[in-house]
Scaffold this active site. Structure first.
Site, PDB file in Angstrom:
ATOM      1  N   ALA A   1      13.934   1.447  15.553  1.00 48.32           N
ATOM      2  CA  ALA A   1      14.731   2.652  15.781  1.00 48.32           C
ATOM      3  C   ALA A   1      14.191   3.477  16.945  1.00 48.32           C
ATOM      4  O   ALA A   1      12.980   3.546  17.169  1.00 48.32           O
ATOM      5  CB  ALA A   1      14.742   3.513  14.514  1.00 48.32           C
TER       6      ALA A   1
ATOM      7  N   HIS B   1       1.400   0.455  14.882  1.00 46.60           N
ATOM      8  CA  HIS B   1       2.805   0.112  14.646  1.00 46.60           C
ATOM      9  C   HIS B   1       3.439  -0.495  15.891  1.00 46.60           C
ATOM     10  O   HIS B   1       4.272  -1.406  15.793  1.00 46.60           O
ATOM     11  CB  HIS B   1       3.590   1.339  14.192  1.00 46.60           C
ATOM     12  CG  HIS B   1       4.981   1.016  13.739  1.00 46.60           C
ATOM     13  ND1 HIS B   1       5.240   0.246  12.631  1.00 46.60           N
ATOM     14  CD2 HIS B   1       6.207   1.343  14.253  1.00 46.60           C
ATOM     15  CE1 HIS B   1       6.554   0.102  12.472  1.00 46.60           C
ATOM     16  NE2 HIS B   1       7.160   0.765  13.440  1.00 46.60           N
TER      17      HIS B   1
ATOM     18  N   LYS C   1       1.004   8.326  14.422  1.00 50.08           N
ATOM     19  CA  LYS C   1       1.450   7.324  13.456  1.00 50.08           C
ATOM     20  C   LYS C   1       1.979   6.037  14.085  1.00 50.08           C
ATOM     21  O   LYS C   1       1.941   4.984  13.447  1.00 50.08           O
ATOM     22  CB  LYS C   1       2.538   7.922  12.546  1.00 50.08           C
ATOM     23  CG  LYS C   1       2.101   9.178  11.800  1.00 50.08           C
ATOM     24  CD  LYS C   1       0.921   8.897  10.875  1.00 50.08           C
ATOM     25  CE  LYS C   1       0.522  10.150  10.102  1.00 50.08           C
ATOM     26  NZ  LYS C   1      -0.647   9.903   9.220  1.00 50.08           N
TER      27      LYS C   1
ATOM     28  N   SER D   1       9.947  -3.272  12.754  1.00 51.31           N
ATOM     29  CA  SER D   1      10.253  -1.998  12.094  1.00 51.31           C
ATOM     30  C   SER D   1      11.673  -2.028  11.503  1.00 51.31           C
ATOM     31  O   SER D   1      11.995  -2.939  10.736  1.00 51.31           O
ATOM     32  CB  SER D   1      10.049  -0.857  13.092  1.00 51.31           C
ATOM     33  OG  SER D   1       9.955   0.382  12.453  1.00 51.31           O
TER      34      SER D   1
ATOM     35  N   ASP E   1      -1.510  -0.314  11.107  1.00 57.19           N
ATOM     36  CA  ASP E   1      -0.241   0.406  11.248  1.00 57.19           C
ATOM     37  C   ASP E   1      -0.297   1.693  10.423  1.00 57.19           C
ATOM     38  O   ASP E   1      -0.456   1.647   9.203  1.00 57.19           O
ATOM     39  CB  ASP E   1       0.893  -0.510  10.765  1.00 57.19           C
ATOM     40  CG  ASP E   1       2.270   0.008  11.111  1.00 57.19           C
ATOM     41  OD1 ASP E   1       2.433   1.227  11.278  1.00 57.19           O
ATOM     42  OD2 ASP E   1       3.200  -0.822  11.200  1.00 57.19           O
TER      43      ASP E   1
END
Length: 268
Positions: free
Chosen positions: A21, A245, A166, A89, A217
């Site tokens: 995304a 990530h 993150k 993801s 991650d």
């Protein structure tokens, strides 16, 4: 870790890389370059309202609309050609839908720290479990309705704090700058996915699946990645140490080598 190019260029596999995304096909630039240098054919499409696709998010009301560029790519393949699909993801749900619609065109589906639906629950199930589990502090992520009636999926935009802490905490400052500058407003499409029937065992479930665990991650944490594998077991689990990530940026050589190994093993 460098890959050696196949002695016969024709031995290269067709690998389709599907982004998550708020980014686009551009996010694969390091991995795609390495795979192509090793002799593989690589496609990294922009999903609708992503990357350089000009469609505004408000004109993408359903997850299938969002996935259409990937579905069009698979539909255009010549008869008999199979690809290795890689979803990162949220891209895991995109490749699951693609497997449901075109199982005969997919040699293997690779979930790179990706949301992996099962064939028992609506495709939103893993997303809802992720949100309920509270393993991600969303920090300065913004969620906004797109329309007063709430008919369109909720828009989502990652802020600079969550991106740094993150998603890209092990990436270089340059990669962080690039990622922040090219991000677009996106959606998880939970509203639409929650009313869709489960993907089927006969179609989606017939495709061989590999899960790549990213050990460092901070977004989809290792524990949740392993829960998804336990929820819907796969053919093989691989791991990459030192990958945040966005392993696409932080460990591109290791990731490309891993994907090349998978392609050679699973694609005839």
């Amino acid at each position: 870790m460098e890959m050696e190019a196949p002695a016969d260029q024709a031995s290269g596999k067709h690998i389709v890389l599907v982004h998550g995304a708020c980014v686009g096909g551009w996010a694969w630039f390091k991995v795609a370059t390495r795979l192509r240098d090793a002799g593989h054919r690589v496609s990294a499409p922009d999903l609708a309202a992503s990357g350089v696709d000009p469609t505004p998010l408000r004109e993408v009301p359903t997850f299938r609309d969002y996935t259409k560029p990937l579905l069009d790519l698979l539909e255009s393949l010549p008869p008999g050609e199979k690809v290795v699909l890689v979803g990162h993801s949220l891209g895991g749900v995109n490749i699951a839908l693609a497997c449901e619609l075109f199982p005969e065109k997919v040699a293997a589906a690779v979930f790179l720290s990706a949301f992996m639906p099962d064939h028992r629950s609506p495709p939103s199930y893993v997303l809802e479990k992720f949100v309920e589990g509270g393993t991600l502090d969303w920090m300065d992520t913004e969620f906004k309705p797109q329309d007063p009636e709430g008919k369109l999926p909720t828009a989502m935009q990652f802020g600079p704090l969550v991106t740094r802490a993150k998603f890209l905490q092990l990436c270089s400052p340059e990669d962080l700058t690039l990622g922040r500058s090219l991000m677009r407003v996106g959606s998880m499409f939970v509203e639409d996915l929650s009313v869709q029937p489960p993907y089927t065992e006969a179609r989606y479930g017939s495709v061989r699946r590999v899960f790549i665990v990213l050990k460092d991650d901070n977004a989809i944490v290792e524990g949740f990645q392993r829960w998804m594998v336990q929820n819907y077991p796969v053919e093989e689990v691989k791991e990459i140490d030192g990958a945040d990530h966005m392993a696409l940026f932080s460990t591109p050589a290791e990731l490309a080598h891993c994907l090349a190994d998978i392609a050679v093993k699973y694609a005839a």
